[in-house]
Design a protein around this motif. Structure first.
Motif, PDB file in Angstrom:
ATOM      1  N   GLU A  18       0.842  -1.208   0.000  1.00 27.73           N
ATOM      2  CA  GLU A  18       0.000   0.000   0.000  1.00 27.73           C
ATOM      3  C   GLU A  18       0.880   1.261   0.000  1.00 27.73           C
ATOM      4  N   LYS A  19       0.773   2.040   1.090  1.00 30.29           N
ATOM      5  CA  LYS A  19       1.541   3.291   1.125  1.00 30.29           C
ATOM      6  C   LYS A  19       2.922   3.122   1.762  1.00 30.29           C
ATOM      7  N   PHE A  20       3.219   1.922   2.224  1.00 30.07           N
ATOM      8  CA  PHE A  20       4.508   1.702   2.877  1.00 30.07           C
ATOM      9  C   PHE A  20       5.355   0.709   2.082  1.00 30.07           C
ATOM     10  N   ALA A  21       6.648   0.784   2.312  1.00 32.14           N
ATOM     11  CA  ALA A  21       7.558  -0.175   1.675  1.00 32.14           C
ATOM     12  C   ALA A  21       8.725  -0.448   2.605  1.00 32.14           C
ATOM     13  N   PHE A  22       9.290  -1.633   2.449  1.00 30.04           N
ATOM     14  CA  PHE A  22      10.475  -1.995   3.219  1.00 30.04           C
ATOM     15  C   PHE A  22      11.602  -2.219   2.212  1.00 30.04           C
ATOM     16  N   ARG A  23      12.739  -1.585   2.446  1.00 29.50           N
ATOM     17  CA  ARG A  23      13.811  -1.638   1.440  1.00 29.50           C
ATOM     18  C   ARG A  23      15.157  -2.004   2.040  1.00 29.50           C
ATOM     19  N   LEU A  24      15.860  -2.882   1.347  1.00 27.88           N
ATOM     20  CA  LEU A  24      17.276  -3.131   1.641  1.00 27.88           C
ATOM     21  C   LEU A  24      18.059  -2.417   0.544  1.00 27.88           C
ATOM     22  N   GLN A  25      18.839  -1.432   0.946  1.00 32.47           N
ATOM     23  CA  GLN A  25      19.608  -0.649  -0.021  1.00 32.47           C
ATOM     24  C   GLN A  25      21.094  -0.855   0.246  1.00 32.47           C
ATOM     25  N   THR A  26      21.829  -1.322  -0.750  1.00 31.67           N
ATOM     26  CA  THR A  26      23.277  -1.532  -0.564  1.00 31.67           C
ATOM     27  C   THR A  26      24.065  -0.475  -1.339  1.00 31.67           C
ATOM     28  N   TYR A  27      25.260  -0.187  -0.843  1.00 34.12           N
ATOM     29  CA  TYR A  27      26.151   0.796  -1.473  1.00 34.12           C
ATOM     30  C   TYR A  27      27.544   0.166  -1.534  1.00 34.12           C
ATOM     31  N   THR A  28      28.102   0.076  -2.714  1.00 37.04           N
ATOM     32  CA  THR A  28      29.449  -0.495  -2.834  1.00 37.04           C
ATOM     33  C   THR A  28      30.460   0.627  -3.046  1.00 37.04           C
ATOM     34  N   TYR A  29      31.363   0.742  -2.073  1.00 40.11           N
ATOM     35  CA  TYR A  29      32.443   1.733  -2.161  1.00 40.11           C
ATOM     36  C   TYR A  29      33.594   1.142  -2.969  1.00 40.11           C
ATOM     37  N   SER A  30      34.323   1.989  -3.638  1.00 38.76           N
ATOM     38  CA  SER A  30      35.526   1.596  -4.399  1.00 38.76           C
ATOM     39  C   SER A  30      35.265   0.330  -5.204  1.00 38.76           C
ATOM     40  N   PHE A  31      34.246   0.389  -6.010  1.00 36.47           N
ATOM     41  CA  PHE A  31      33.789  -0.798  -6.745  1.00 36.47           C
ATOM     42  C   PHE A  31      34.903  -1.410  -7.580  1.00 36.47           C
ATOM     43  N   PHE A  32      35.794  -0.587  -8.097  1.00 42.08           N
ATOM     44  CA  PHE A  32      36.801  -1.087  -9.029  1.00 42.08           C
ATOM     45  C   PHE A  32      38.129  -1.434  -8.364  1.00 42.08           C
ATOM     46  N   VAL A  33      38.230  -1.285  -7.069  1.00 41.56           N
ATOM     47  CA  VAL A  33      39.491  -1.609  -6.393  1.00 41.56           C
ATOM     48  C   VAL A  33      39.230  -2.685  -5.343  1.00 41.56           C
ATOM     49  N   LYS A  34      39.701  -3.872  -5.657  1.00 39.22           N
ATOM     50  CA  LYS A  34      39.400  -5.044  -4.826  1.00 39.22           C
ATOM     51  C   LYS A  34      39.807  -4.825  -3.366  1.00 39.22           C
ATOM     52  N   GLU A  35      40.980  -4.272  -3.180  1.00 39.99           N
ATOM     53  CA  GLU A  35      41.534  -4.119  -1.838  1.00 39.99           C
ATOM     54  C   GLU A  35      40.668  -3.226  -0.946  1.00 39.99           C
ATOM     55  N   GLN A  36      40.057  -2.231  -1.558  1.00 37.32           N
ATOM     56  CA  GLN A  36      39.313  -1.240  -0.782  1.00 37.32           C
ATOM     57  C   GLN A  36      37.809  -1.420  -0.858  1.00 37.32           C
ATOM     58  N   LYS A  37      37.374  -2.327  -1.680  1.00 37.67           N
ATOM     59  CA  LYS A  37      35.928  -2.442  -1.909  1.00 37.67           C
ATOM     60  C   LYS A  37      35.209  -2.786  -0.600  1.00 37.67           C
ATOM     61  N   GLN A  38      34.239  -1.982  -0.246  1.00 38.40           N
ATOM     62  CA  GLN A  38      33.473  -2.208   0.986  1.00 38.40           C
ATOM     63  C   GLN A  38      31.989  -2.040   0.696  1.00 38.40           C
ATOM     64  N   LEU A  39      31.210  -2.805   1.424  1.00 37.52           N
ATOM     65  CA  LEU A  39      29.768  -2.756   1.227  1.00 37.52           C
ATOM     66  C   LEU A  39      29.094  -2.149   2.463  1.00 37.52           C
ATOM     67  N   SER A  40      28.271  -1.162   2.227  1.00 34.04           N
ATOM     68  CA  SER A  40      27.448  -0.612   3.306  1.00 34.04           C
ATOM     69  C   SER A  40      25.994  -0.863   2.940  1.00 34.04           C
ATOM     70  N   TYR A  41      25.118  -0.802   3.923  1.00 30.08           N
ATOM     71  CA  TYR A  41      23.709  -0.988   3.587  1.00 30.08           C
ATOM     72  C   TYR A  41      22.800  -0.221   4.545  1.00 30.08           C
TER      73      TYR A  41
END
Lengths: 272, 209
Positions: B176-199
């Motif tokens: 209806e008027k509400f939603a539940f969301r899982l949103q992920t953010y990938t930092y430094s997507f192109f650098v394996k060593e630094q790649k981190q995931l936040s959500y």
């Protein structure tokens, strides 16, 4: 809704804070900083060869300080440099410690970057349980231009009894001081003053501290931030995420969307 | 070989953003046309976890999986094609105080998603964020343990910010008027060593749907 927002603000937590090791927020000017072992370093009491000491640098860098995407600092291991005068037997002086600086046996700081050495000068280690000491001892204005890390190589040094993992943790901690950070009261942080049972990653304070001293300025998904050599755990150059992985991820996403659309269409047509 | 990989990577970015822009700028079909392009207005409330499984939580090696960092935000929905909606949004991870009030930290997210709804109750989002992590140091000093004694250490006294680009994926269940969301953010997507995931976990209220 209002109650929920008030509740959220109220519950927003108060946590520990990192500190800096000087009162003017000094950091290396260049974001790419080298870490090396002094070529003359003798670590007899530590029970390690200089090569074994050098091997600890890469994991100390890669597993900790280079993992922070919000920081532009990129440390790299450059094996051996020097030898620097008095570094294995001399005294380590803070830049403001005039009596120390005027003594003949002071350690001459490296021109740039961070150098690690074993050292057996008693006055450098206040008490028998001190594992290592670090002083960023060369400055240019508000910038650090050189730092020295000394591993306690005195007789019966406690560093010798540490596991390899803890030795890596100690070196990573000292590198933290070398880049400008002080201690924190948070036990989870690498910059806590004691070794903890298990050290696997940086704590939140460490990440915030290194991001404060070396803030990232638009990294372009990682493509623009840090141009240094990326080194993996085994010391070899790490590969970026393979192209096919990225392409496959995008392809998969589009394929899922298309499949879901087809499914939706087929459901609609069967119902009509 | 390295150069060619770099070229392929850049090519990928170009294709990726072309896909994005193509979706965003495509002419809406007749059913989407109306006096107002904004079809949706929504408000987010949730919690944000920075760098999943990459921050040590305690002295015994535990890594942080979830944390309580309240986040509020708002966004709008602009239909772009029959299938895709462009969803710009702004989120604010509420300020945290550190060691009393020695440091204030804020995280602002300027985001844009292209979304697709394969089913009425499900929305998928692919997007990017500009993450603005701000720290305001208030200065001061503290005496802390150091070796066998103690030393004076200093709190930061400046205002500094880190800016990062992230690649984001979100999945949203809508009721209806509400939603539940899982949103992920990938930092430094192109650098394996630094790649981190936040959500973030969001409860969203759709004011206009």
């Amino acid at each position: 809704m209002q109650i929920l927002i008030i509740l959220l603000i109220t519950l927003s937590s108060n946590v520990q804070a990192y500190t800096l090791n000087n009162n003017f927020g000094a950091s290396f000017k260049d974001n790419e900083v080298s870490v090396s072992v002094d070529a003359s370093s003798s670590c007899a009491n530590v029970g390690m060869t200089p090569y074994e000491l050098e091997e600890l640098i890469v994991p100390a860098i890669v597993n900790f300080w280079n993992r922070v995407p919000t920081s532009s600092l990129r440390l790299k291991s450059t094996s051996f440099t020097g030898p620097y005068a008095n570094i294995t037997t001399g005294r380590l002086c803070a830049p403001t410690d005039t009596p120390c600086i005027t003594s003949g046996d002071r350690i001459i700081a490296p021109v740039n970057d961070i150098v690690i050495s074993c050292n057996d000068f008693a006055a450098n280690f206040e008490g028998p349980t001190v594992l290592a000491v670090t002083i960023p001892n060369k400055f240019s204005g508000k910038s650090i231009t050189g730092a020295v890390i000394l591993i306690n190589n005195r007789d019966q040094t406690p560093f010798a009894t540490l596991s390899k993992k803890d030795k890596i943790g100690v070196i990573a901690h000292e590198i933290g001081h070398a880049i400008g950070l002080g201690h924190t009261n948070d036990k989870a942080a690498l910059m806590y003053y004691r070794i903890v049972d298990q050290r696997k990653a940086l704590g939140e304070d460490d990440m915030m501290g290194v991001s404060y001293l070396y803030p990232m300025k638009l990294d372009g998904f990682g493509l623009l931030g840090g141009c240094g050599t990326i080194i993996s755990n085994d010391g070899t150059a790490a590969k970026d995420v393979p192209f096919w992985q990225m392409a496959a991820t995008l392809g998969l996403f589009i394929a899922i969307l298309e499949m879901l659309k087809l499914l939706k269409r087929s459901k609609t047509s069967s119902s009509t | 070989m390295i150069a060619s990989l770099g070229m392929l990577r850049n090519l990928f970015i170009v294709v990726f953003f072309t896909y994005f822009c193509e979706s965003a700028l495509a002419v809406p079909n007749s059913s989407d046309r109306s006096s107002s392009r904004i079809k949706q207005v929504y408000f987010n409330l949730g919690t944000h976890t920075q760098f999943y499984n990459a921050i040590q939580n305690d002295g015994s090696g535990g890594l942080r999986k979830i944390e309580w960092k309240p986040v509020i935000g708002a966004g709008i929905g602009i239909p772009m094609t029959t299938n895709f909606i462009f969803l710009p949004e702004f989120n604010w991870v509420l300020p945290q105080t550190h060691e009393g009030s020695k440091i204030f930290s804020n995280l602002f997210m300027f985001r844009g998603d292209i979304s697709h709804r394969p089913f009425g109750w499900l929305r998928l989002r692919l997007g990017t964020s500009l993450m603005w992590a701000n720290q305001q140091g208030r200065g001061g000093s503290a005496q802390m343990n150091n070796g066998n004694g103690s030393s004076t250490f200093y709190y930061p006294d400046e205002n500094k910010s880190s800016l990062n680009n992230t690649l984001d994926f979100g999945i949203e269940a809508m009721f209806e008027k509400f939603a539940f969301r899982l949103q992920t953010y990938t930092y430094s997507f192109f650098v394996k060593e630094q790649k981190q995931l936040s959500y973030s976990l969001f409860l969203t209220y759709y004011w206009k749907k």
